[in-house]
Design a protein around this motif. Structure first.
Motif, PDB file in Angstrom:
ATOM      1  N   ASN A  36       0.827  -1.215   0.000  1.00 54.24           N
ATOM      2  CA  ASN A  36       0.000   0.000   0.000  1.00 54.24           C
ATOM      3  C   ASN A  36       0.858   1.260   0.000  1.00 54.24           C
ATOM      4  OD1 ASN A  36      -2.332  -1.516  -0.006  1.00 54.24           O
ATOM      5  ND2 ASN A  36      -2.593  -1.412   2.214  1.00 54.24           N
ATOM      6  N   ASP A  37       1.910   1.274   0.804  1.00 56.63           N
ATOM      7  CA  ASP A  37       2.796   2.443   0.847  1.00 56.63           C
ATOM      8  C   ASP A  37       3.485   2.647  -0.492  1.00 56.63           C
ATOM      9  OD1 ASP A  37       2.127   2.926   3.480  1.00 56.63           O
ATOM     10  OD2 ASP A  37       3.896   1.913   4.288  1.00 56.63           O
ATOM     11  N   TRP A  38       3.949   1.553  -1.101  1.00 56.80           N
ATOM     12  CA  TRP A  38       4.642   1.659  -2.383  1.00 56.80           C
ATOM     13  C   TRP A  38       3.679   2.160  -3.465  1.00 56.80           C
ATOM     14  CZ3 TRP A  38       8.774   2.953  -4.429  1.00 56.80           C
ATOM     15  CH2 TRP A  38       9.089   2.668  -5.753  1.00 56.80           C
ATOM     16  N   GLU A  39       2.440   1.681  -3.439  1.00 55.87           N
ATOM     17  CA  GLU A  39       1.447   2.154  -4.412  1.00 55.87           C
ATOM     18  C   GLU A  39       1.209   3.650  -4.239  1.00 55.87           C
ATOM     19  OE1 GLU A  39       0.217   0.598  -7.066  1.00 55.87           O
ATOM     20  OE2 GLU A  39       1.518  -1.066  -6.491  1.00 55.87           O
ATOM     21  N   LYS A  40       1.198   4.115  -3.012  1.00 59.24           N
ATOM     22  CA  LYS A  40       1.012   5.550  -2.746  1.00 59.24           C
ATOM     23  C   LYS A  40       2.189   6.351  -3.313  1.00 59.24           C
ATOM     24  CE  LYS A  40       0.254   8.831   0.988  1.00 59.24           C
ATOM     25  NZ  LYS A  40       0.133   9.029   2.430  1.00 59.24           N
TER      26      LYS A  40
END
Length: 164
Positions: A36-40
């Motif tokens: 999720n953090d990487w997608e953000k």
């Protein structure tokens, strides 16, 4: 005191393999980022990705490129290698194709990513060492080889960078 290193790898196919190396505790590595953090970060575009990478590289003395089957030639891998070299960090590569992924599968050996980045006119592949653990049917043997040698490889990479 453990060296602080940055681990560079192709996230999607190799994050499981990379976690095995990063979690060894032999050298202090960058914190893992959740999906999720990487997608953000990715949604922020190239500028956000570059800013995130630059922040992760701060305070690191060496970059360890974990080489999977599709690591070489990737835009952000090349950036991490180039930035690390320009900033005077040690660089080394470790082939991780024989570590098993989440599904228990090994992969094909990838090309040397340092051949895609130049120091002047010289490909970094002629200056930076890569290591290929002996093939094994078990990840344990491959992991033990990496774990046994990683700290020494990092020290050697830092020493090589000091003279180039």
């Amino acid at each position: 005191m453990a060296r602080r290193v940055f681990y560079s790898f192709h996230y999607e196919p190799d994050n499981w393999r990379a976690a095995q190396v990063r979690n060894s505790g032999l050298v202090e590595g960058n914190q893992s980022v959740s999906d999720n953090d990487w997608e953000k970060v990715k949604r922020g575009g190239d500028a956000a990705i570059q800013t995130w990478i630059d922040g992760q590289l701060l305070g690191r003395s060496c970059t360890v490129v974990l080489i999977g089957s599709a690591t070489a030639g990737r835009k952000w891998i090349n950036y991490e290698i180039r930035k690390s070299w320009e900033d005077g960090r040690g660089l080394l590569g470790i082939h991780i194709h024989n570590l098993r992924n989440r599904e228990g599968l090994q992969s094909n050996k990838g090309a040397n990513p340092f051949g895609y980045v130049l120091a002047g006119r010289t490909p970094l592949s002629s200056l930076v060492k890569t290591y290929d653990p002996p093939p094994s049917r078990t990840s344990t043997t491959v992991y033990e080889y990496i774990a046994t040698n990683l700290a020494d490889w990092v020290e050697e990479a830092i020493a090589i960078r000091r003279v180039h």
